[in-house]
Scaffold this active site. Structure first.
Site, short mmCIF file in Angstrom:
data_model
loop_
_atom_site.label_atom_id
_atom_site.label_comp_id
_atom_site.label_asym_id
_atom_site.label_seq_id
_atom_site.Cartn_x
_atom_site.Cartn_y
_atom_site.Cartn_z
N GLU A 152 0.87 -1.17 0.00
CA GLU A 152 0.00 0.00 0.00
C GLU A 152 0.91 1.23 0.00
O GLU A 152 1.80 1.34 0.86
CB GLU A 152 -0.87 -0.01 1.26
CG GLU A 152 -1.91 1.07 1.20
CD GLU A 152 -2.77 1.16 2.46
OE1 GLU A 152 -2.70 0.25 3.30
OE2 GLU A 152 -3.48 2.17 2.56
N ARG A 194 4.57 -12.56 10.05
CA ARG A 194 5.28 -11.31 9.80
C ARG A 194 6.66 -11.35 10.42
O ARG A 194 6.85 -12.00 11.45
CB ARG A 194 4.56 -10.15 10.50
CG ARG A 194 3.25 -9.77 9.96
CD ARG A 194 2.67 -8.66 10.83
NE ARG A 194 3.05 -7.35 10.33
CZ ARG A 194 2.42 -6.75 9.33
NH1 ARG A 194 1.40 -7.34 8.74
NH2 ARG A 194 2.79 -5.56 8.92
N LYS A 197 4.05 0.82 9.50
CA LYS A 197 4.25 2.08 8.79
C LYS A 197 3.62 3.24 9.56
O LYS A 197 4.12 4.37 9.49
CB LYS A 197 3.65 1.99 7.39
CG LYS A 197 4.58 1.30 6.40
CD LYS A 197 3.99 1.26 5.02
CE LYS A 197 3.01 0.12 4.87
NZ LYS A 197 2.45 0.00 3.54
P1 ATP Z 1 2.49 -2.14 7.98
O1 ATP Z 1 1.72 -2.62 9.14
O2 ATP Z 1 3.95 -2.09 8.23
O3 ATP Z 1 1.96 -0.88 7.42
P2 ATP Z 1 1.19 -3.54 5.90
O4 ATP Z 1 0.92 -5.00 5.91
O5 ATP Z 1 0.05 -2.61 6.09
O6 ATP Z 1 2.37 -3.26 6.90
P3 ATP Z 1 1.49 -3.36 3.09
O7 ATP Z 1 2.06 -2.27 2.28
O8 ATP Z 1 0.04 -3.60 3.03
O9 ATP Z 1 1.93 -3.11 4.59
O10 ATP Z 1 2.29 -4.70 2.82
C1 ATP Z 1 2.62 -5.21 1.56
C2 ATP Z 1 2.94 -6.67 1.71
O11 ATP Z 1 4.04 -6.84 2.61
C3 ATP Z 1 1.77 -7.43 2.31
O12 ATP Z 1 1.63 -8.65 1.60
C4 ATP Z 1 2.19 -7.68 3.73
O13 ATP Z 1 1.62 -8.85 4.21
C5 ATP Z 1 3.70 -7.75 3.63
N1 ATP Z 1 4.30 -7.34 4.89
C6 ATP Z 1 4.12 -6.19 5.56
N2 ATP Z 1 4.80 -6.18 6.72
C7 ATP Z 1 5.44 -7.36 6.80
C8 ATP Z 1 6.31 -7.97 7.76
N3 ATP Z 1 6.65 -7.35 8.88
N4 ATP Z 1 6.79 -9.21 7.50
C9 ATP Z 1 6.47 -9.85 6.35
N5 ATP Z 1 5.66 -9.33 5.41
C10 ATP Z 1 5.15 -8.11 5.61
MG MG Z 2 -1.65 -2.82 4.75
#
Ligand code: ATP
Ligand code: MG
Length: 559
Positions: A35, A262, A272
């Protein structure tokens, strides 16, 4: 270890099985779906290495880069650009397969009308608080909305008018018609579309309704013919909804969602939202502050893509939650840099040494290896002069015998040069501070001890007249507790105030005044240092990427 000796993880096992069974005609298509609401962090690297990695391991396998941009309030093109730069820097290539969920706003809308026509979706007028109340709890079933049995025609009309902008924000919601008594809260008639008058960074004001993540994600996967939709464990409870939506519609492909845990890393936060709070508060210098766990921060600090990929390989993929030790990341980096970094000498806190036995004005150019184990990297010249600098902490007037550095009356080897003996210590008459050491060198000791002579200690140095002055930034973790995610209150209140130490007046070999190579240097005995973009011509700034293991400080702690 070679790749072939490693056991695959459970996701690779499932994929192998699916390919063997000819599921989706034996195709493998994955996607990385960030995102664009912040910069990528080391957790994303895990997902990138998995999605792009597994695709590369299979002939014909492909991985798409898809921006999941359904939440316009927090999204921005700055993030879209930064994400692409980071994925590329990590060494992965989506070729022409770059997509945006917003590219699918039109088809997503039409699939929503299709759900309405099939009696699988309805427009609900409950207020957000009433909707929450109707939803029930984990222990109590929900109740049907009074709008649940609206006729198809009325739903279609209202949904079209939602799109046309006839209703205020939040007045109505399109919901899936599933099961208000489901034990899975995600299945209790979840929202599919919300009214929000927000400008979107790609579609501008074209839309006043936006699809929810759960609705958009599965359909986007299917439209891209993704076969394996790999995501993190928080989506496990959403999988029944993901499958339900795909079951209702006639789509070009049937993706399969598989969840893994994660990555979380000691002494840092990964969300983020929290990283953004650190940036907004000014506690850090931006998303690429070298203390940040972002890809751009790690890059600025001097991390290499190779070390991050190796780290992701080491942590592996599983379903068990784990907090990985920072030491693992640092060790992956050290072993990469140990093998490849050019060596040089720098003195962070200079103490002047005058070699009384060295003629005034005389300069001798010595050669030293750029890398002690890799002759192919060649040699460098270093200049020996009458006035030198050594590290303040490499001299003590008296010290226990484990201290293998310079003491009054004692000897030490200057790395890549001569053995010197300290004859006299000059102190400031007022403060008593040591300002200069008067020493003599032994000309018979250049780079080797004569037979029968033992000088155990080796310290680094630079010429006082043939060196450049600059700055070094030393880093400690952003948080002093290993699990900062668990902290209550504002994350910015818990930042380690000693996470950055700026040391100015450092002395470097002259080569470091120039634009540096891509890799960090090893400053002998001090660690790996990477030139920062704050450097000016003739006034370099270096970030300490990572330290070496330091034997003396461990001994001293025990004394
Ligand atoms: P955050 O909570 O850090 O904002 P998010 O999951 O909202 O993380 P996205 O941009 O939606 O962030 O993530 C893109 C991809 O990366 C998704 O498939 C998510 O599952 C994966 N991802 C995000 N954070 C992690 C992590 N800590 N470990 C492994 N994969 C991750
Ligand atoms: Mg997300």
């Amino acid at each position: 270890m070679t790749d072939s000796l490693e056991s695959a993880d459970f996701i690779r096992d499932i994929i192998d099985q699916d390919l063997k069974n000819g599921v989706n005609s034996g195709r493998l298509q994955t996607r990385f779906p960030p995102e664009p609401n912040g910069y990528l962090h080391i957790g994303h690297a895990k997902s990138i290495c998995l999605n792009f990695g597994v695709a590369a391991e299979h002939a014909g396998g492909q991985c798409n880069l898809r921006f999941d941009d359904t939440n316009p309030e927090k999204e921005d093109v700055e993030y879209v650009d930064a994400i692409q730069e980071d994925v590329r820097w990590l060494g992965f290539d989506w070729e022409e397969r770059k997509y945006f969920a917003s590219d699918y706003f039109e088809p997503l809308y039409h699939y929503a009308e299709e759900l309405i026509l099939k009696g699988k979706a309805y427009v609900c007028d409950l207020s957000p608080s009433a909707m929450r109340e109707y939803r029930g709890t984990l222990t109590e079933p929900g109740r049907d909305s009074p709008y649940r049995d609206r006729g198809v025609e009325e739903n279609l009309d209202l949904f079209r008018r939602m799109r046309a902008g006839e209703f205020p924000d939040g007045a109505r919601v399109l919901r899936a018609r599933i099961d208000m008594a489901s034990p899975n809260m995600n299945m209790r008639d979840p929202a599919l579309y919300r009214i929000r008058r927000v400008e979107h960074h790609r579609t501008g004001h074209a839309w006043v309704i936006y699809p929810t993540y759960d609705y958009a994600h599965g359909i986007s996967d299917a439209l891209e013919c993704v076969t394996h939709s790999l995501c993190t464990l928080e989506f496990e409870d959403h999988r029944p909804l993901y499958d339900w939506i795909l079951d209702q519609l006639d789509l070009p492909c049937r993706p399969r969602q598989i969840e893994f845990s994660r990555l979380s890393l000691e002494y840092t936060v990964m969300s983020k939202r929290k990283l953004n709070a650190l940036v907004q508060s000014g506690m850090v210098a931006g998303w690429d502050d070298p203390r940040m766990p972002t890809i751009s921060g790690l890059r600025r600090r001097g991390y290499t893509p190779e070390s991050i990929r190796e780290f992701c390989r080491c942590i592996g993929i599983s379903k068990s939650p784990n907090r990985v030790e920072l030491a693992l990341l640092e060790n992956c980096l050290r072993s990469d840099l140990e093998a490849r970094s050019p060596r040089t000498m720098a003195v962070l806190r200079p103490l002047k040494v005058v070699i009384e036995s060295w003629p005034e004005g005389h300069e001798e150019f010595l050669t030293a290896p750029i890398h002690p184990q890799n002759e192919a990297m060649g040699k460098r010249t270093i200049c020996f002069t009458r006035e030198l600098f050594i590290e303040q902490e490499d001299f003590r007037e008296t010290a226990p015998k484990q201290y293998k550095r310079l003491v009054t009356g004692g000897e030490v080897r200057l790395r890549n040069a001569y053995v010197i003996r300290c004859r006299e210590v000059i102190q400031d008459p007022v403060t008593g501070e040591i300002v200069e050491l008067r020493c003599e060198h032994d000309p018979a000791t250049l780079n080797a001890n004569p037979v029968g002579r033992k000088v155990a200690g080796v310290i680094h140095w630079v010429s006082a007249t043939r060196s450049v002055v600059g700055e070094v930034r030393l880093y400690a973790p952003l948080f002093t507790m290993p699990e900062p995610d668990a902290l209550k209150g504002e994350i910015v209140d818990h930042v380690n105030p000693d996470s950055m130490e700026i040391v100015s007046g450092c002395r470097f070999e002259p080569i470091l005044a120039e634009e540096s190579v891509a890799l960090p240097y090893q400053f002998e005995r001090l660690g790996y240092f990477h030139r920062d973009r704050d450097s000016c011509p003739g006034a370099p700034v270096f970030n300490r990427t990572v330290g070496l293991r330091d034997a003396w400080s461990k001994i001293e702690q025990k004394l």
